[in-house]
Motif scaffolding. Sequence first.
Motif, short mmCIF file in Angstrom:
data_model
loop_
_atom_site.label_atom_id
_atom_site.label_comp_id
_atom_site.label_asym_id
_atom_site.label_seq_id
_atom_site.Cartn_x
_atom_site.Cartn_y
_atom_site.Cartn_z
N ALA A 162 46.78 17.99 7.42
CA ALA A 162 46.32 18.99 6.44
C ALA A 162 46.28 18.39 5.04
O ALA A 162 45.33 18.59 4.29
CB ALA A 162 47.24 20.22 6.47
N ALA A 163 47.33 17.64 4.69
CA ALA A 163 47.39 17.03 3.36
C ALA A 163 46.26 16.03 3.16
O ALA A 163 45.62 16.01 2.10
CB ALA A 163 48.74 16.35 3.16
N LEU A 164 46.01 15.21 4.16
CA LEU A 164 44.94 14.22 4.03
C LEU A 164 43.57 14.87 3.94
O LEU A 164 42.70 14.40 3.21
CB LEU A 164 45.01 13.22 5.19
CG LEU A 164 46.22 12.27 5.15
CD1 LEU A 164 46.33 11.48 6.44
CD2 LEU A 164 46.15 11.35 3.94
N GLU A 165 43.37 15.97 4.67
CA GLU A 165 42.08 16.67 4.57
C GLU A 165 41.91 17.26 3.17
O GLU A 165 40.81 17.23 2.61
CB GLU A 165 41.95 17.78 5.61
CG GLU A 165 40.58 18.43 5.54
CD GLU A 165 40.36 19.52 6.56
OE1 GLU A 165 39.23 20.03 6.61
OE2 GLU A 165 41.29 19.89 7.28
N GLU A 166 42.98 17.78 2.60
CA GLU A 166 42.89 18.33 1.25
C GLU A 166 42.57 17.24 0.22
O GLU A 166 42.03 17.53 -0.85
CB GLU A 166 44.17 19.07 0.89
CG GLU A 166 44.29 20.38 1.67
CD GLU A 166 45.47 21.23 1.24
OE1 GLU A 166 46.06 20.96 0.19
OE2 GLU A 166 45.76 22.18 1.98
N LEU A 167 42.88 16.00 0.56
CA LEU A 167 42.52 14.87 -0.31
C LEU A 167 41.11 14.37 -0.03
O LEU A 167 40.65 13.42 -0.65
CB LEU A 167 43.52 13.72 -0.12
CG LEU A 167 44.95 14.02 -0.59
CD1 LEU A 167 45.88 12.88 -0.18
CD2 LEU A 167 44.97 14.20 -2.10
N GLY A 168 40.43 15.02 0.93
CA GLY A 168 39.04 14.67 1.22
C GLY A 168 38.88 13.65 2.33
O GLY A 168 37.80 13.11 2.52
N ILE A 169 39.95 13.38 3.08
CA ILE A 169 39.87 12.39 4.15
C ILE A 169 39.82 13.13 5.49
O ILE A 169 40.75 13.84 5.85
CB ILE A 169 41.09 11.44 4.11
CG1 ILE A 169 41.23 10.82 2.72
CG2 ILE A 169 40.96 10.37 5.18
CD1 ILE A 169 42.51 10.07 2.51
N LYS A 170 38.75 12.95 6.21
CA LYS A 170 38.56 13.63 7.50
C LYS A 170 39.43 13.00 8.58
O LYS A 170 39.90 11.87 8.46
CB LYS A 170 37.09 13.61 7.91
CG LYS A 170 36.21 14.43 6.99
CD LYS A 170 36.55 15.90 7.16
CE LYS A 170 35.68 16.76 6.30
NZ LYS A 170 36.15 18.11 6.20
N ALA A 171 39.59 13.70 9.68
CA ALA A 171 40.51 13.33 10.75
C ALA A 171 40.25 11.94 11.32
O ALA A 171 41.19 11.16 11.53
CB ALA A 171 40.44 14.36 11.88
N GLU A 172 39.00 11.62 11.57
CA GLU A 172 38.69 10.32 12.18
C GLU A 172 39.14 9.16 11.29
O GLU A 172 39.78 8.21 11.75
CB GLU A 172 37.19 10.23 12.47
CG GLU A 172 36.80 8.98 13.19
CD GLU A 172 35.32 8.95 13.56
OE1 GLU A 172 34.93 8.01 14.26
OE2 GLU A 172 34.57 9.83 13.13
N ILE A 173 38.82 9.23 10.02
CA ILE A 173 39.17 8.17 9.07
C ILE A 173 40.69 8.16 8.85
O ILE A 173 41.32 7.11 8.87
CB ILE A 173 38.44 8.36 7.73
CG1 ILE A 173 36.92 8.39 7.94
CG2 ILE A 173 38.83 7.32 6.71
CD1 ILE A 173 36.33 7.13 8.53
N ALA A 174 41.27 9.34 8.64
CA ALA A 174 42.70 9.44 8.36
C ALA A 174 43.54 8.92 9.53
O ALA A 174 44.47 8.14 9.34
CB ALA A 174 43.08 10.89 8.04
N SER A 175 43.20 9.34 10.73
CA SER A 175 43.98 8.91 11.89
C SER A 175 43.81 7.42 12.14
O SER A 175 44.78 6.74 12.51
CB SER A 175 43.61 9.71 13.14
OG SER A 175 42.24 9.52 13.45
N GLY A 176 42.62 6.90 11.93
CA GLY A 176 42.40 5.46 12.07
C GLY A 176 43.24 4.68 11.08
O GLY A 176 43.83 3.65 11.43
N GLY A 177 43.31 5.16 9.85
CA GLY A 177 44.12 4.47 8.83
C GLY A 177 45.60 4.52 9.17
O GLY A 177 46.32 3.54 9.01
N ILE A 178 46.08 5.67 9.67
CA ILE A 178 47.49 5.82 10.00
C ILE A 178 47.86 4.92 11.18
O ILE A 178 48.87 4.24 11.16
CB ILE A 178 47.84 7.29 10.34
CG1 ILE A 178 47.60 8.19 9.14
CG2 ILE A 178 49.25 7.43 10.89
CD1 ILE A 178 48.53 7.98 7.98
N THR A 179 47.00 4.93 12.21
CA THR A 179 47.34 4.12 13.39
C THR A 179 47.25 2.64 13.07
O THR A 179 48.00 1.84 13.56
CB THR A 179 46.43 4.44 14.59
OG1 THR A 179 45.08 4.28 14.23
CG2 THR A 179 46.68 5.85 15.08
#
Length: 179
Positions: A162-179
């Motif tokens: 939720a926090a990453l989406e509020e920063l404008g980062i969508k799930a695919e990009i955010a999860s890729g960066g985290i993993t």
Amino acid sequence: TTFFGNAIQKAGEFSDKYADIQKTAGLTDQEVRRLADNLEQLDTRTNLGDMLDIAKVGGAVGVAKQEMQGFVESTNKAVVALGDEFKGGVEGVVKPLGTMKNLFAETKGLDYGTAINNIGSAINQLGGEGLATGGNIAEFAARIGQLGNLAPSITQTMGLGAALEELGIKAEIASGGIT
């Protein structure tokens, strides 16, 4: 003539739905009919056809026979509350929530009804408190949950999504960066 034609068509549609549930969930014809009768008694604005679709997807994600009623009831609540935030209608809500249940240690041991209720409530609360959407939170959590023991808890994962989406980062990009 039109009345009888519509009735026959409706009966055929329900017969197809019953067969789909039998195939995906491993229920007998009698068990599916009993489930349909029980679902018809629920006080909900969701029609029986959509609830049978939930049961079909429930079978596909591995819901046990004895848990199907609770799964459909809880998922129906999630569909009503979150349906506008997910793409793909009933199936678009059911699949991610059902899949997430098996990815995290906190929800693996819960019955499907309880797990779906808890996950749906958390997504609804996160979406209500900010700009994050249920679909994106669920997609992020499902992607991170695939890390197994390396993944943070489900609550931390959904909060981070939720926090990453509020920063404008969508799930695919955010999860890729985290993993």
